[in-house]
Design a protein around this motif. Structure first.
Motif, PDB file in Angstrom:
ATOM      1  N   LEU A  67       0.835  -1.199   0.000  1.00 47.86           N
ATOM      2  CA  LEU A  67       0.000   0.000   0.000  1.00 47.86           C
ATOM      3  C   LEU A  67       0.872   1.251   0.000  1.00 47.86           C
ATOM      4  CD1 LEU A  67      -2.832  -0.871   2.564  1.00 47.86           C
ATOM      5  CD2 LEU A  67      -3.109  -0.493   0.124  1.00 47.86           C
ATOM      6  N   HIS A  68       1.906   1.225   0.821  1.00 46.37           N
ATOM      7  CA  HIS A  68       2.811   2.372   0.896  1.00 46.37           C
ATOM      8  C   HIS A  68       3.539   2.584  -0.429  1.00 46.37           C
ATOM      9  CE1 HIS A  68       2.632   3.275   5.256  1.00 46.37           C
ATOM     10  NE2 HIS A  68       2.276   2.013   5.344  1.00 46.37           N
ATOM     11  N   GLN A  69       3.877   1.487  -1.097  1.00 45.16           N
ATOM     12  CA  GLN A  69       4.710   1.581  -2.289  1.00 45.16           C
ATOM     13  C   GLN A  69       3.918   1.873  -3.551  1.00 45.16           C
ATOM     14  OE1 GLN A  69       6.738  -2.187  -2.267  1.00 45.16           O
ATOM     15  NE2 GLN A  69       7.855  -1.749  -0.390  1.00 45.16           N
ATOM     16  N   SER A  70       2.659   1.482  -3.592  1.00 40.92           N
ATOM     17  CA  SER A  70       1.893   1.636  -4.829  1.00 40.92           C
ATOM     18  C   SER A  70       0.674   2.541  -4.668  1.00 40.92           C
ATOM     19  CB  SER A  70       1.462   0.265  -5.358  1.00 40.92           C
ATOM     20  OG  SER A  70       0.698  -0.435  -4.386  1.00 40.92           O
ATOM     21  N   TYR A  71      -0.318   2.094  -3.912  1.00 39.82           N
ATOM     22  CA  TYR A  71      -1.550   2.870  -3.785  1.00 39.82           C
ATOM     23  C   TYR A  71      -1.312   4.240  -3.163  1.00 39.82           C
ATOM     24  CZ  TYR A  71      -4.293  -1.318  -4.887  1.00 39.82           C
ATOM     25  OH  TYR A  71      -4.826  -2.415  -5.497  1.00 39.82           O
ATOM     26  N   PHE A  72      -0.459   4.310  -2.152  1.00 42.32           N
ATOM     27  CA  PHE A  72      -0.210   5.603  -1.539  1.00 42.32           C
ATOM     28  C   PHE A  72       0.332   6.595  -2.566  1.00 42.32           C
ATOM     29  CE2 PHE A  72       0.252   4.656   3.311  1.00 42.32           C
ATOM     30  CZ  PHE A  72      -1.045   4.140   3.306  1.00 42.32           C
ATOM     31  N   ALA A  73       1.289   6.141  -3.363  1.00 45.44           N
ATOM     32  CA  ALA A  73       1.866   7.013  -4.382  1.00 45.44           C
ATOM     33  C   ALA A  73       0.826   7.369  -5.446  1.00 45.44           C
ATOM     34  CB  ALA A  73       3.068   6.332  -5.021  1.00 45.44           C
ATOM     35  N   GLN A  74       0.047   6.384  -5.871  1.00 42.26           N
ATOM     36  CA  GLN A  74      -0.944   6.606  -6.929  1.00 42.26           C
ATOM     37  C   GLN A  74      -2.028   7.588  -6.516  1.00 42.26           C
ATOM     38  OE1 GLN A  74      -2.808   2.994  -8.309  1.00 42.26           O
ATOM     39  NE2 GLN A  74      -4.278   4.069  -9.620  1.00 42.26           N
ATOM     40  N   PHE A  75      -2.413   7.532  -5.259  1.00 38.48           N
ATOM     41  CA  PHE A  75      -3.542   8.358  -4.816  1.00 38.48           C
ATOM     42  C   PHE A  75      -3.127   9.514  -3.921  1.00 38.48           C
ATOM     43  CE2 PHE A  75      -5.447   4.373  -6.140  1.00 38.48           C
ATOM     44  CZ  PHE A  75      -6.488   4.832  -6.937  1.00 38.48           C
ATOM     45  N   GLY A  76      -1.848   9.877  -3.982  1.00 36.84           N
ATOM     46  CA  GLY A  76      -1.397  11.111  -3.354  1.00 36.84           C
ATOM     47  C   GLY A  76      -1.280  11.095  -1.851  1.00 36.84           C
ATOM     48  N   VAL A  77      -1.080   9.898  -1.267  1.00 33.56           N
ATOM     49  CA  VAL A  77      -0.865   9.822   0.177  1.00 33.56           C
ATOM     50  C   VAL A  77       0.636   9.951   0.435  1.00 33.56           C
ATOM     51  CG1 VAL A  77      -1.098   8.426   2.265  1.00 33.56           C
ATOM     52  CG2 VAL A  77      -2.871   8.343   0.489  1.00 33.56           C
ATOM     53  N   THR A  78       1.022  11.035   1.082  1.00 34.36           N
ATOM     54  CA  THR A  78       2.431  11.263   1.350  1.00 34.36           C
ATOM     55  C   THR A  78       2.856  10.516   2.620  1.00 34.36           C
ATOM     56  OG1 THR A  78       2.035  13.195   2.740  1.00 34.36           O
ATOM     57  CG2 THR A  78       2.230  13.568   0.357  1.00 34.36           C
ATOM     58  N   ILE A  79       4.163  10.399   2.799  1.00 24.64           N
ATOM     59  CA  ILE A  79       4.683   9.760   4.007  1.00 24.64           C
ATOM     60  C   ILE A  79       4.200  10.508   5.246  1.00 24.64           C
ATOM     61  CG2 ILE A  79       6.781   9.245   5.310  1.00 24.64           C
ATOM     62  CD1 ILE A  79       8.176   8.732   2.650  1.00 24.64           C
ATOM     63  N   GLY A  80       4.187  11.825   5.155  1.00 28.02           N
ATOM     64  CA  GLY A  80       3.717  12.628   6.278  1.00 28.02           C
ATOM     65  C   GLY A  80       2.266  12.360   6.611  1.00 28.02           C
ATOM     66  N   MET A  81       1.426  12.244   5.572  1.00 24.73           N
ATOM     67  CA  MET A  81       0.011  11.945   5.791  1.00 24.73           C
ATOM     68  C   MET A  81      -0.165  10.576   6.435  1.00 24.73           C
ATOM     69  SD  MET A  81      -1.489  13.366   2.171  1.00 24.73           S
ATOM     70  CE  MET A  81      -3.109  12.632   2.370  1.00 24.73           C
ATOM     71  N   ALA A  82       0.590   9.606   5.949  1.00 25.19           N
ATOM     72  CA  ALA A  82       0.490   8.248   6.487  1.00 25.19           C
ATOM     73  C   ALA A  82       0.940   8.204   7.941  1.00 25.19           C
ATOM     74  CB  ALA A  82       1.315   7.290   5.640  1.00 25.19           C
ATOM     75  N   ASP A  83       2.045   8.880   8.228  1.00 31.81           N
ATOM     76  CA  ASP A  83       2.570   8.875   9.588  1.00 31.81           C
ATOM     77  C   ASP A  83       1.639   9.579  10.569  1.00 31.81           C
ATOM     78  OD1 ASP A  83       4.769   7.478   8.739  1.00 31.81           O
ATOM     79  OD2 ASP A  83       6.098   9.222   8.653  1.00 31.81           O
ATOM     80  N   ALA A  84       0.917  10.590  10.072  1.00 33.16           N
ATOM     81  CA  ALA A  84       0.037  11.371  10.944  1.00 33.16           C
ATOM     82  C   ALA A  84      -1.356  10.752  11.096  1.00 33.16           C
ATOM     83  CB  ALA A  84      -0.098  12.787  10.401  1.00 33.16           C
ATOM     84  N   SER A  85      -1.666   9.757  10.286  1.00 33.78           N
ATOM     85  CA  SER A  85      -3.010   9.188  10.325  1.00 33.78           C
ATOM     86  C   SER A  85      -3.224   8.378  11.598  1.00 33.78           C
ATOM     87  CB  SER A  85      -3.254   8.305   9.100  1.00 33.78           C
ATOM     88  OG  SER A  85      -2.400   7.183   9.102  1.00 33.78           O
ATOM     89  N   GLU A  86      -4.451   8.390  12.079  1.00 35.77           N
ATOM     90  CA  GLU A  86      -4.810   7.571  13.226  1.00 35.77           C
ATOM     91  C   GLU A  86      -6.079   6.806  12.898  1.00 35.77           C
ATOM     92  OE1 GLU A  86      -5.928   9.648  16.759  1.00 35.77           O
ATOM     93  OE2 GLU A  86      -7.034  11.199  15.688  1.00 35.77           O
TER      94      GLU A  86
END
Length: 220
Positions: free
Chosen positions: A85-104
């Motif tokens: 998810l981090h390597q493909s979908y996150f990149a494809q749909f504009g989820v940045t590392i910062g967004m992922a790290d901040a998500s709860e």
């Protein structure tokens, strides 16, 4: 009729509600807003991290070698899917590392994973694996339902293909067989508890997609 066939038939109205949900209808025709899918994949990543732990506990508690192998393999796959998810979908749909790290985890995601964790910690092995099964079986049904009617091209094609893949269906069948085997040797009281665990997890499956469609978070 086997335990799995009986409970699957019992939850038919809930399964229909899942298949008819606008999140999946719009995903199939490619019109689902990317923000809703973005919400979903971030929550799914958090869910999978906890689901992998629950599968690992099921493997440790399994009375047979087949169960230990199946659930330990499932835990490994859940971790691999989370990473993909981090390597493909996150990149494809504009989820940045910062967004992922901040998500709860949202209330629904936290509720679902906490429910499964409570089964793993306080309930029987039989109840635990009955609660684990809907995540396999519901996704397999969704994938098979969407695949034939999905628009092409479709921004969500790779997600659809993942859950309509024969290998995923085979994994679902193996987990079903383990649940049926456990139910066959269980008391009537345990089978009742297994059915409740299956129903509860299936409700959470509907709620997970509904929460993503509404991009729901904590109300306060």
């Amino acid at each position: 009729m086997s335990f799995c066939d009986a409970i699957w038939e019992e939850v038919t109205p809930l399964r229909r509600a899942i298949l008819d949900h606008p999140f999946l209808a719009e995903l199939a025709d490619g019109t689902l807003p990317s923000e809703s899918f973005q919400h979903y994949i971030m929550q799914d990543s958090l869910y999978l991290a906890e689901y992998a732990r629950v599968l690992a506990i099921a493997a440790a508690r399994a009375p047979s070698g087949a169960g230990r192998l199946e659930f330990s393999d499932g835990a490994k796959v859940a971790v691999q899917v989370e990473e993909s998810l981090h390597q493909s979908y996150f990149a494809q749909f504009g989820v940045t590392i910062g967004m992922a790290d901040a998500s709860e985890a949202t209330p629904v995601c936290l509720g679902y994973t906490s429910y499964l964790a409570s089964l793993a910690a306080t309930r029987s092995y039989e109840e635990l694996i009955a609660g684990i099964l809907p995540c396999f079986w519901v996704y397999w049904e969704v994938g098979c339902d969407i695949k034939p009617r999905a628009a092409s091209p479709n921004p969500y094609a790779s997600w659809i293909d993942t859950y309509a893949a024969p290998a995923f269906g085979e994994a679902t069948d193996r987990v079903r067989a383990l649940v049926d085997e456990a139910a066959a040797d269980a008391s009537a009281t345990t089978r009742t508890a297994m059915a409740q665990a299956f129903r509860m997890a299936t409700r959470y499956e509907w709620m997970f997609w509904d929460s993503a469609y509404k991009r729901a978070g904590w109300p306060i």
